[in-house]
Design an enzyme around this catalytic site. Structure first.
Site, mmCIF file in Angstrom:
data_model
loop_
_atom_site.group_PDB
_atom_site.id
_atom_site.type_symbol
_atom_site.label_atom_id
_atom_site.label_comp_id
_atom_site.label_asym_id
_atom_site.label_seq_id
_atom_site.Cartn_x
_atom_site.Cartn_y
_atom_site.Cartn_z
ATOM 1 C CE1 TYR A 182 -23.498 45.715 -16.018
ATOM 2 C CE2 TYR A 182 -24.245 47.992 -15.899
ATOM 3 C CZ TYR A 182 -24.419 46.657 -15.594
ATOM 4 O OH TYR A 182 -25.521 46.243 -14.870
ATOM 5 C CG HIS A 242 -24.750 38.104 -16.426
ATOM 6 N ND1 HIS A 242 -25.875 38.770 -16.850
ATOM 7 C CD2 HIS A 242 -25.138 36.840 -16.139
ATOM 8 C CE1 HIS A 242 -26.903 37.945 -16.802
ATOM 9 N NE2 HIS A 242 -26.485 36.765 -16.385
#
Ligand code: DQA
Length: 144
Positions: free
Chosen positions: A22, A99
């Protein structure tokens, strides 16, 4: 143009959560980048994060009275929440799903989204840029 950005489950951990997946930007960093772009696009932006499905559903309903659209990274709710899909459909506001990671290239359970089929668009795999691209798309959709 008024837009609400919704960060779902576990996104407040950004920066220290699986940084190899991430990235190292924190949620504050992401919001700061979004606010900067929003100013450029003439969009008024508010941001919201919750780990609680019901709170997110309540927020969708409340915010729908003042916003023209939603930019949403639901986190894991993407793959589990029919309730979130129904809430977003119910308020009749366009939304873009984003995302950070490339969910299509990860575990099998991440390949299905309850939201993608009813979203105006979906952006995934570009880290923070996914949010920025998503905001551009949403602004174009609302403005057009
Ligand atoms: C995520 C992908 C989801 O599968 C995961 O549950 C998240 C983050 C992303 O931004 O890449 O919490 O939405």
């Amino acid at each position: 143009m008024n837009v609400a950005v919704i960060h779902g489950q576990n996104l407040r951990l950004l920066g220290r959560r699986e940084p190899d997946v991430y990235g190292t930007d924190t949620l504050d960093d992401v919001n700061a980048r979004l606010l900067e772009l929003a100013a450029e696009l003439g969009v008024t932006l508010e941001t919201f994060q919750s780990n609680h499905e019901g709170e997110i559903l309540d927020f969708v309903e409340e915010a729908s009275h003042r916003v023209d659209g939603f930019l949403i990274n639901p986190g894991a709710l993407t793959h589990t929440s029919i309730g979130l899909r129904d809430a977003l459909l119910g308020v009749e506001r366009p939304f873009v799903e984003v995302h950070l990671s490339n969910t299509a290239g990860r575990e099998r359970f991440r390949r299905h989204s309850y939201l993608s089929g009813v979203a105006s668009g979906v952006v995934y795999g570009f880290g923070v840029e996914s949010y920025l691209l998503g905001l551009r798309g949403l602004a174009a959709r609302i403005g057009g």
